[in-house]
Design a protein around this motif. Structure first.
Motif, PDB file in Angstrom:
ATOM      1  N   TRP A   1      15.090  17.985 -13.459  1.00 30.13           N
ATOM      2  CA  TRP A   1      16.274  18.419 -12.784  1.00 30.13           C
ATOM      3  C   TRP A   1      16.977  17.137 -12.104  1.00 30.13           C
ATOM      4  O   TRP A   1      18.177  16.815 -12.053  1.00 30.13           O
ATOM      5  CB  TRP A   1      15.757  19.319 -11.744  1.00 30.13           C
ATOM      6  CG  TRP A   1      16.908  19.889 -10.958  1.00 30.13           C
ATOM      7  CD1 TRP A   1      17.333  19.079  -9.694  1.00 30.13           C
ATOM      8  CD2 TRP A   1      17.888  20.882 -11.020  1.00 30.13           C
ATOM      9  NE1 TRP A   1      18.313  20.032  -9.086  1.00 30.13           N
ATOM     10  CE2 TRP A   1      18.804  21.016 -10.078  1.00 30.13           C
ATOM     11  CE3 TRP A   1      17.866  21.836 -12.055  1.00 30.13           C
ATOM     12  CZ2 TRP A   1      19.849  21.914  -9.688  1.00 30.13           C
ATOM     13  CZ3 TRP A   1      18.779  22.945 -12.114  1.00 30.13           C
ATOM     14  CH2 TRP A   1      19.674  22.831 -10.881  1.00 30.13           C
ATOM     15  N   PRO A   2      16.204  16.263 -11.241  1.00 28.99           N
ATOM     16  CA  PRO A   2      16.807  15.232 -10.551  1.00 28.99           C
ATOM     17  C   PRO A   2      17.561  14.254 -11.554  1.00 28.99           C
ATOM     18  O   PRO A   2      18.695  13.738 -11.145  1.00 28.99           O
ATOM     19  CB  PRO A   2      15.682  14.594  -9.653  1.00 28.99           C
ATOM     20  CG  PRO A   2      14.588  15.379  -9.742  1.00 28.99           C
ATOM     21  CD  PRO A   2      14.735  16.230 -10.809  1.00 28.99           C
TER      22      PRO A   2
ATOM     23  N   PHE B   1      20.799  15.768 -12.618  1.00 28.30           N
ATOM     24  CA  PHE B   1      21.798  15.693 -11.481  1.00 28.30           C
ATOM     25  C   PHE B   1      22.449  14.479 -11.386  1.00 28.30           C
ATOM     26  O   PHE B   1      23.667  14.265 -11.398  1.00 28.30           O
ATOM     27  CB  PHE B   1      21.288  16.242 -10.258  1.00 28.30           C
ATOM     28  CG  PHE B   1      22.238  17.478  -9.842  1.00 28.30           C
ATOM     29  CD1 PHE B   1      22.019  18.509  -9.680  1.00 28.30           C
ATOM     30  CD2 PHE B   1      23.187  17.108  -9.008  1.00 28.30           C
ATOM     31  CE1 PHE B   1      22.957  19.475  -9.456  1.00 28.30           C
ATOM     32  CE2 PHE B   1      24.235  17.985  -8.305  1.00 28.30           C
ATOM     33  CZ  PHE B   1      23.957  19.035  -8.614  1.00 28.30           C
ATOM     34  N   GLU B   2      21.638  13.310 -11.653  1.00 25.39           N
ATOM     35  CA  GLU B   2      22.200  11.875 -11.276  1.00 25.39           C
ATOM     36  C   GLU B   2      22.949  11.697 -12.326  1.00 25.39           C
ATOM     37  O   GLU B   2      24.175  11.106 -12.327  1.00 25.39           O
ATOM     38  CB  GLU B   2      21.036  10.926 -11.341  1.00 25.39           C
ATOM     39  CG  GLU B   2      20.041  10.783  -9.912  1.00 25.39           C
ATOM     40  CD  GLU B   2      18.669  10.235 -10.344  1.00 25.39           C
ATOM     41  OE1 GLU B   2      17.929  10.261  -9.221  1.00 25.39           O
ATOM     42  OE2 GLU B   2      18.577   9.594 -11.249  1.00 25.39           O
TER      43      GLU B   2
ATOM     44  N   HIS C   1      26.212  13.291 -12.533  1.00 29.52           N
ATOM     45  CA  HIS C   1      27.174  12.506 -11.650  1.00 29.52           C
ATOM     46  C   HIS C   1      27.769  11.197 -12.092  1.00 29.52           C
ATOM     47  O   HIS C   1      28.952  10.937 -11.875  1.00 29.52           O
ATOM     48  CB  HIS C   1      26.166  12.111 -10.409  1.00 29.52           C
ATOM     49  CG  HIS C   1      26.721  11.229  -9.162  1.00 29.52           C
ATOM     50  ND1 HIS C   1      27.854  11.777  -8.386  1.00 29.52           N
ATOM     51  CD2 HIS C   1      26.795   9.910  -8.882  1.00 29.52           C
ATOM     52  CE1 HIS C   1      28.001  10.529  -7.672  1.00 29.52           C
ATOM     53  NE2 HIS C   1      27.396   9.772  -7.856  1.00 29.52           N
TER      54      HIS C   1
ATOM     55  N   ARG D   1      10.113  12.173 -12.313  1.00 28.50           N
ATOM     56  CA  ARG D   1       9.730  12.400 -11.108  1.00 28.50           C
ATOM     57  C   ARG D   1       9.247  13.869 -11.037  1.00 28.50           C
ATOM     58  O   ARG D   1      10.175  15.056 -11.470  1.00 28.50           O
ATOM     59  CB  ARG D   1      10.834  12.257 -10.082  1.00 28.50           C
ATOM     60  CG  ARG D   1      11.043  10.833  -9.575  1.00 28.50           C
ATOM     61  CD  ARG D   1      12.217  10.554  -8.860  1.00 28.50           C
ATOM     62  NE  ARG D   1      13.320  10.407 -10.227  1.00 28.50           N
ATOM     63  CZ  ARG D   1      14.343  10.338 -10.051  1.00 28.50           C
ATOM     64  NH1 ARG D   1      15.071  10.520  -8.791  1.00 28.50           N
ATOM     65  NH2 ARG D   1      15.167  10.086 -11.070  1.00 28.50           N
ATOM     66  N   ASN D   2       8.222  14.167 -10.598  1.00 30.18           N
ATOM     67  CA  ASN D   2       7.676  15.659 -10.794  1.00 30.18           C
ATOM     68  C   ASN D   2       6.967  15.933  -9.328  1.00 30.18           C
ATOM     69  O   ASN D   2       6.269  15.087  -8.818  1.00 30.18           O
ATOM     70  CB  ASN D   2       6.668  16.045 -11.708  1.00 30.18           C
ATOM     71  CG  ASN D   2       7.298  15.935 -13.117  1.00 30.18           C
ATOM     72  OD1 ASN D   2       7.196  15.074 -13.895  1.00 30.18           O
ATOM     73  ND2 ASN D   2       8.055  17.022 -13.322  1.00 30.18           N
TER      74      ASN D   2
END
Lengths: 150, 435
Positions: free
Chosen positions: B290-291, B294-295, B298, B317-318
């Motif tokens: 997810w992160p 999103f990045e 962007h 990253r988890n």
């Protein structure tokens, strides 16, 4: 965008800001004598770190917590630019904790929400700055560090 | 300018927000084969667990498309993409032209070729339809195949609904891509304490039952069950990319440059479908989280709207969050050996601290953080994340980084030494304090 800054000459590391944040903002009783016995324990949103420096959420311009939050619980107030947790929808996944470059988001397992400073956005003025006995905390305009193009 | 966004999840929505931050007026058409817009895939296990109702799965308000003046085409599939004529054809029979297009088509859950996998009562957990299907499945016993994040969360969801769940993983530990053996052991204990049966190093060989699944045969046993959740991973959905002749990477994701542009001009890709440079691994990688989505959305959005902005790279990253009952965060590589592009001169180090309730591990390459695991005490995980992202040398600060009293102000000397890399105002203003 305004930011909270600390004058290191004035900060004595007395932790008053932490104490008041924990009582006035974080506790349900809002009384120190009762707050210390509350369960779950109130979590202050400001951390007196290192030698003496009161650190709160920096309300980053590009806040990684906003990108990491999977359900829009982390929000930015369009008027003030302040980043805050909409606690009722927080699902305690700790994705914001994982990416906060300042380590100031507390993953509260007892309250099951991410807890962080919203700079007392509903009160208008942050309690930590108000109670600081030496006036070390103040709100200033964020400096523009970008190289100006002429 | 005419923008077309293919996809409706994290990368797509993030790109819309970035485009709109620079370009208020141009037309944006968004196509998503999901009929329910704006829901968060990572929350589907919470839906299955009855922790969140449907409206609470949304990561943006219901009026998002309206306020951002996006024309959504929900349930409409883009069936073909032509990069030369800059057109797409859609399942409703229309043709659209674009100036800039984003492929945020995400991943598709892998259905392993196990005999009997097409029986009733077997589902992946990737789409809203999957979640609905699992939610409405009847029965008392479930087998979840694959102990990654989704598999573990699916097990817990089913357990909370009173269903007896068994977790099956063919590798030797739970969450093998997320944790090392030690952290996995802590997490496994928690899962087992919840009443979930866990078998690792065991492979599903076939599904039994006539029309409907009644059991899973493994190399060691037969587990009777009424339903099966498949969570063995996702694969990027690259049909359109292949059709348009875009370059794919070794992991079969769409290769993008630092502006998130694909090998064809004006076609961008972001999210689970995009293969980007992985900072920790120092190679191309698919970080389907997810992160990152999103990045990447962007950065794609900014570049599509004409503001050249370089993506610094991805890294895994988890966070397993409160769902499992113990906070645990992992990022980058979990073992030095999982690092590609190494040379003989590369020096790897792994540092571990284990206390009764907590575990912390750092993986370093040439004095730079390339991986971290934090179990129990996780509040300062973001400090590791930023050191990993910036790839600064921390070789002389190991005791400080491993201390359970680590805080941001301790990092100031490292930041000052690398001031050119910490140019964001949030860092500058703290460096300016003179502390």
């Amino acid at each position: 965008m305004k930011v909270l800054m600390v004058d290191k000459e004035k900060c004595t590391g007395c932790h008053q800001c932490e104490l008041w944040c924990g009582t006035e903002i974080a506790s349900t009783s809002r009384e120190l004598a009762r707050a210390i016995n509350e369960a779950p324990q109130p979590v202050p949103r400001v951390y007196v770190e290192g030698q003496k420096f009161a650190l709160q959420c920096r309300h980053c311009e590009n806040a990684p917590c906003l990108d990491a939050c999977p359900n829009g619980t982390m929000r930015r107030d369009p008027e003030t630019g302040l980043v805050y947790v909409n606690e009722p929808t927080c699902i305690a996944c700790w994705m914001c904790v994982m990416v906060c470059p300042f380590g100031i988001i507390n993953p509260s397992s007892s309250m099951k929400v991410a807890i962080k400073c919203d700079r007392c956005r509903s009160m208008g003025y942050p309690i930590c700055a108000e109670v600081c006995p030496t006036g070390a905390l103040s709100i200033v305009e964020r400096k523009d560090y970008r190289k100006k193009k002429f | 300018m005419q923008y077309i966004i293919v996809g409706g999840s994290a990368a797509a929505i993030s790109a819309v927000e970035s485009i709109r931050s620079l370009d208020r007026d141009s037309r944006i058409d968004l196509f998503s084969d999901e009929e329910t817009p704006l829901f968060s895939r990572v929350l589907l296990p919470y839906y299955v667990a009855e922790e969140l109702s449907k409206p609470l799965l949304n990561f943006r308000p219901a009026d998002f498309f309206e306020t951002n003046r996006v024309t959504p085409h929900l349930g409409v599939k883009v069936t073909s993409l032509n990069g030369a004529t800059k057109t797409v054809k859609t399942s409703d029979g229309n043709t659209y032209t674009f100036d800039k297009l984003l492929l945020a088509t995400g991943g598709r859950a892998i259905v392993p070729p196990i005999p009997g996998v097409d029986k009733e009562g077997i589902s992946t957990l990737k789409t809203m339809a999957d979640a609905e299907k699992i939610y409405h499945m009847q029965g008392k016993r479930a087998v979840v195949i694959g102990a990654g994040s989704i598999g573990v969360e699916a097990c817990i969801s089913l357990t909370r609904r009173g269903i007896k769940a068994t977790l099956l993983e063919q590798l030797g530990q739970v969450m093998p891509t997320v944790f090392d053996a030690e952290a996995a052991q802590i997490v496994r204990k928690r899962i087992e304490d919840l009443g979930i049966e866990v078998f690792t190093g065991e492979k599903a060989l076939k599904f039994t039952g006539d029309k409907r699944v009644t059991g899973v045969v493994t190399d060691n046993r037969e587990i009777p069950c009424d339903m099966v959740v498949l969570s063995v991973g996702v694969r990027p959905q690259t049909e359109l990319a292949v059709q348009a002749g875009l370059t794919l990477g070794d992991m079969k994701g769409i290769r993008v440059d630092e502006t998130m542009q694909t090998s064809t001009a004006d076609i961008y890709a972001a999210g689970d479908v995009a293969e980007t440079h992985d900072i920790a691994r120092n190679t191309w990688f698919l970080n389907a989280i997810w992160p990152c989505a999103f990045e990447q959305g962007h950065f794609a959005g900014l570049n599509m709207a004409g503001q050249k902005t370089l993506y610094p790279g991805s890294y895994r990253r988890n966070s397993i969050g409160n769902f499992i009952g113990i906070p645990a965060i992992s990022m980058g590589v979990t073992h030095a050996e999982s690092c590609a592009m190494t040379s003989d001169e590369d020096e790897f180090r792994e540092i571990r601290v284990r206390t009764k309730d907590a575990y912390k591990k750092l993986v370093l390459r040439n004095g730079r953080v390339i991986g971290a695991i934090l179990v129990g005490q996780t509040q300062k995980a973001g400090l590791m994340s930023i050191l990993l992202r910036k790839q600064v040398n921390v070789a002389d600060s190991i005791p400080m980084l491993m201390s359970d009293r680590l805080n941001f102000m301790d990092l100031l000397p490292i930041l000052r030494r690398n001031a050119d890399q910490f140019s964001e105002p949030e860092y500058k203003e703290l460096m300016d304090t003179g502390l």
